[in-house]
Design a protein around this motif. Structure first.
Motif, PDB file in Angstrom:
ATOM      1  N   MET B 166       0.820  -1.217   0.000  1.00 33.90           N
ATOM      2  CA  MET B 166       0.000   0.000   0.000  1.00 33.90           C
ATOM      3  C   MET B 166       0.854   1.266   0.000  1.00 33.90           C
ATOM      4  O   MET B 166       0.424   2.304  -0.507  1.00 33.90           O
ATOM      5  CB  MET B 166      -0.953  -0.015   1.210  1.00 33.90           C
ATOM      6  CG  MET B 166      -2.032   1.067   1.186  1.00 33.90           C
ATOM      7  SD  MET B 166      -3.021   1.102  -0.337  1.00 33.90           S
ATOM      8  CE  MET B 166      -4.014  -0.385  -0.145  1.00 33.90           C
ATOM      9  N   THR B 167       2.064   1.171   0.554  1.00 39.82           N
ATOM     10  CA  THR B 167       2.984   2.307   0.538  1.00 39.82           C
ATOM     11  C   THR B 167       3.212   2.829  -0.884  1.00 39.82           C
ATOM     12  O   THR B 167       3.332   4.035  -1.092  1.00 39.82           O
ATOM     13  CB  THR B 167       4.349   1.881   1.123  1.00 39.82           C
ATOM     14  OG1 THR B 167       4.146   1.133   2.321  1.00 39.82           O
ATOM     15  CG2 THR B 167       5.223   3.096   1.394  1.00 39.82           C
ATOM     16  N   THR B 171       0.257   6.610  -2.162  1.00 39.76           N
ATOM     17  CA  THR B 171       0.911   7.918  -1.995  1.00 39.76           C
ATOM     18  C   THR B 171       0.322   9.038  -2.856  1.00 39.76           C
ATOM     19  O   THR B 171       0.256  10.176  -2.370  1.00 39.76           O
ATOM     20  CB  THR B 171       2.424   7.809  -2.214  1.00 39.76           C
ATOM     21  OG1 THR B 171       2.702   6.783  -3.161  1.00 39.76           O
ATOM     22  CG2 THR B 171       3.110   7.479  -0.894  1.00 39.76           C
ATOM     23  N   LEU B 174      -2.538  10.067  -0.552  1.00 38.98           N
ATOM     24  CA  LEU B 174      -2.187  10.446   0.821  1.00 38.98           C
ATOM     25  C   LEU B 174      -1.186  11.597   0.897  1.00 38.98           C
ATOM     26  O   LEU B 174      -1.119  12.292   1.916  1.00 38.98           O
ATOM     27  CB  LEU B 174      -1.645   9.230   1.590  1.00 38.98           C
ATOM     28  CG  LEU B 174      -2.651   8.100   1.823  1.00 38.98           C
ATOM     29  CD1 LEU B 174      -2.078   7.051   2.766  1.00 38.98           C
ATOM     30  CD2 LEU B 174      -3.971   8.632   2.370  1.00 38.98           C
ATOM     31  N   SER B 175      -0.422  11.803  -0.181  1.00 41.17           N
ATOM     32  CA  SER B 175       0.545  12.898  -0.140  1.00 41.17           C
ATOM     33  C   SER B 175      -0.147  14.256  -0.128  1.00 41.17           C
ATOM     34  O   SER B 175       0.487  15.277   0.151  1.00 41.17           O
ATOM     35  CB  SER B 175       1.521  12.800  -1.313  1.00 41.17           C
ATOM     36  OG  SER B 175       0.837  12.922  -2.533  1.00 41.17           O
ATOM     37  N   ASP B 178      -0.070  14.729   3.553  1.00 42.37           N
ATOM     38  CA  ASP B 178       1.283  14.872   4.067  1.00 42.37           C
ATOM     39  C   ASP B 178       2.275  14.854   2.902  1.00 42.37           C
ATOM     40  O   ASP B 178       2.658  13.797   2.416  1.00 42.37           O
ATOM     41  CB  ASP B 178       1.604  13.730   5.040  1.00 42.37           C
ATOM     42  CG  ASP B 178       3.020  13.847   5.600  1.00 42.37           C
ATOM     43  OD1 ASP B 178       3.781  14.725   5.139  1.00 42.37           O
ATOM     44  OD2 ASP B 178       3.364  13.051   6.492  1.00 42.37           O
ATOM     45  N   LEU B 181       5.320  12.567   2.172  1.00 43.63           N
ATOM     46  CA  LEU B 181       5.105  11.148   1.892  1.00 43.63           C
ATOM     47  C   LEU B 181       5.517  10.809   0.465  1.00 43.63           C
ATOM     48  O   LEU B 181       4.664  10.498  -0.388  1.00 43.63           O
ATOM     49  CB  LEU B 181       3.619  10.819   2.107  1.00 43.63           C
ATOM     50  CG  LEU B 181       3.267   9.425   2.612  1.00 43.63           C
ATOM     51  CD1 LEU B 181       3.817   9.238   4.024  1.00 43.63           C
ATOM     52  CD2 LEU B 181       1.757   9.235   2.610  1.00 43.63           C
ATOM     53  N   MET B 188      11.519   8.534   4.266  1.00 46.11           N
ATOM     54  CA  MET B 188      10.148   8.054   4.351  1.00 46.11           C
ATOM     55  C   MET B 188      10.122   6.525   4.358  1.00 46.11           C
ATOM     56  O   MET B 188       9.439   5.918   5.197  1.00 46.11           O
ATOM     57  CB  MET B 188       9.325   8.600   3.170  1.00 46.11           C
ATOM     58  CG  MET B 188       7.825   8.380   3.320  1.00 46.11           C
ATOM     59  SD  MET B 188       7.258   6.669   3.029  1.00 46.11           S
ATOM     60  CE  MET B 188       6.547   6.828   1.402  1.00 46.11           C
ATOM     61  N   ALA B 191      11.138   5.320   7.698  1.00 40.56           N
ATOM     62  CA  ALA B 191      10.091   5.510   8.708  1.00 40.56           C
ATOM     63  C   ALA B 191       8.992   4.468   8.526  1.00 40.56           C
ATOM     64  O   ALA B 191       8.454   3.922   9.493  1.00 40.56           O
ATOM     65  CB  ALA B 191       9.510   6.919   8.601  1.00 40.56           C
ATOM     66  N   ARG B 192       8.676   4.193   7.267  1.00 42.20           N
ATOM     67  CA  ARG B 192       7.637   3.204   6.970  1.00 42.20           C
ATOM     68  C   ARG B 192       8.050   1.823   7.485  1.00 42.20           C
ATOM     69  O   ARG B 192       7.257   1.123   8.101  1.00 42.20           O
ATOM     70  CB  ARG B 192       7.374   3.155   5.459  1.00 42.20           C
ATOM     71  CG  ARG B 192       6.252   2.189   5.057  1.00 42.20           C
ATOM     72  CD  ARG B 192       4.885   2.773   5.323  1.00 42.20           C
ATOM     73  NE  ARG B 192       3.826   1.776   5.287  1.00 42.20           N
ATOM     74  CZ  ARG B 192       2.778   1.756   6.108  1.00 42.20           C
ATOM     75  NH1 ARG B 192       2.642   2.686   7.029  1.00 42.20           N
ATOM     76  NH2 ARG B 192       1.866   0.824   6.020  1.00 42.20           N
ATOM     77  N   HIS B 195       7.721   1.701  11.239  1.00 42.23           N
ATOM     78  CA  HIS B 195       6.309   1.620  11.631  1.00 42.23           C
ATOM     79  C   HIS B 195       5.774   0.201  11.458  1.00 42.23           C
ATOM     80  O   HIS B 195       5.144  -0.356  12.361  1.00 42.23           O
ATOM     81  CB  HIS B 195       5.473   2.590  10.781  1.00 42.23           C
ATOM     82  CG  HIS B 195       3.995   2.425  10.942  1.00 42.23           C
ATOM     83  ND1 HIS B 195       3.261   3.071  11.913  1.00 42.23           N
ATOM     84  CD2 HIS B 195       3.091   1.664  10.259  1.00 42.23           C
ATOM     85  CE1 HIS B 195       1.984   2.719  11.815  1.00 42.23           C
ATOM     86  NE2 HIS B 195       1.847   1.869  10.819  1.00 42.23           N
TER      87      HIS B 195
END
Lengths: 206, 206
Positions: B166-167, B171, B174-175, B178, B181, B188, B191-192, B195
């Motif tokens: 999904m990353t 995007t 979702l970007s 944010d 992203l 990024m 960080a992903r 998480h």
DNA sequence: GTCTATATCTCGATAGAC
DNA sequence: GTCTATCGAGATATAGAC
């Protein structure tokens, strides 16, 4: 609107949603949409000027409904984890009832999401705060309050999206490994909900 | 093979992968592939009979490479959670280096995954056990041994797929919320990874 | 509002020169 | 092996009868 107009228009909407969600905007054929709607091609152009405006109308309508449902499901005041559990149930039920919406949104993204982005930008400038924005704020609030682990709100949103939406994307491949993985099975959807809630609950609480 | 053949063929492969991953098999245009490859349409039909066989060649090649990488990353003997963490890193790095592969696979699924399914069926009848099959067995083993919570292996696989893939899908949408992203940002991706590992580790351990 | 017929263009694929 | 030119099928969109 006459009854004929309503039923024809909604037949077009439903058919277009199905075809666009399978093939994307460019891969979809107006003939195929007409066939699935049980009408002829000329009617498509009577109700919608052309393919682009049909696509935009369907996408805006279907995503708009989704956003407001998510908004309604996000009840304030309750503990975050409990609230999240409720949203996951609502979200999964909506997708299970109409899996084409998730697929259409994914198609949009694969194509760069021009329509989705302009829709969001337009809503952002509207009067009241927007569903996803409010959700992100709620996550940040819970993280700041120490109610959940210090997660990045957008990453958690992406995670929830991935765990839920992927259910309605990956089954054609994954059902080879497990034939019981059918999205029209209530038992499967139920098991999926429980898995998501379990993993996420333990995953974000301290 | 001459040097010209190799470079032309791989140029076609790369271009086809990009276009197919954006538009899907039916939405892709041979002209667009030719343009991105820096050649003309006739060359596409010289190296590959037609659109279908070009699509199948690209899909088989790219997914085959992915499966064997996953296989290599799945080292036996280590604790499951540790092993899973390593696989997530490898998986995310591969997707980050070439996000088109995940998108092509999603396109395949949106189209019912006929090519993916026949590929898997063919591999299943081969001599040595298959990547995904071995992974599912490994998950079940860890669950049975009480090493992790009693999760359904296929659901956990779907969850990992969702969180990672999904990353590289979401995007564009979702970007908007944010702008940092970006999938071409090493920070990024890092960080992903953190998480995903954090949520999953706490999510499946007892 | 719904249909048939058709105009116009684009696409996949091939022929044939170099 | 690479190109230009082109064919024929299939695509979007419209005209016009009912």
């Amino acid at each position: 609107m006459t009854a004929a107009e309503i039923s024809t228009e909604s037949a077009i909407f439903d058919a277009a949603l199905r075809v666009f969600s399978r093939k994307g905007k460019d891969g979809a054929r107006m003939q195929e949409i007409a066939d699935e709607a049980g009408i002829n091609k000329a009617m498509l152009h009577y109700y919608f000027r052309n393919k682009d405006s049909l696509y935009e109308a369907v996408f805006a309508h279907v995503i708009g409904r989704f956003f407001s449902e998510i908004d309604r499901a996000m009840l304030p005041g309750r503990p975050f984890v409990e609230s999240m559990e409720g949203m996951i149930h609502v979200y999964m039920d909506m997708h299970a009832a109409q899996p084409e919406v998730a697929r259409l949104w994914v198609q949009e993204n694969l194509n760069g999401a021009p329509v989705a982005r302009s829709l969001i930008e337009r809503h952002r400038n509207a009067d009241h705060p927007f569903g996803p924005h409010r959700l992100l704020a709620r996550i940040r609030e819970a993280a700041d309050a120490g109610e959940i682990r210090a997660v990045d709100p957008v990453h958690l949103m992406m995670t929830v999206l991935g765990m839920t939406v992927m259910t309605f994307i990956a089954t054609p491949t994954l059902s080879v490994f497990d034939p019981s993985l059918r999205i029209d099975s209530a038992a499967m959807i139920d098991a999926r909900k429980r898995h998501i809630v379990e993993v996420l609950t333990h995953g974000i609480t301290i």
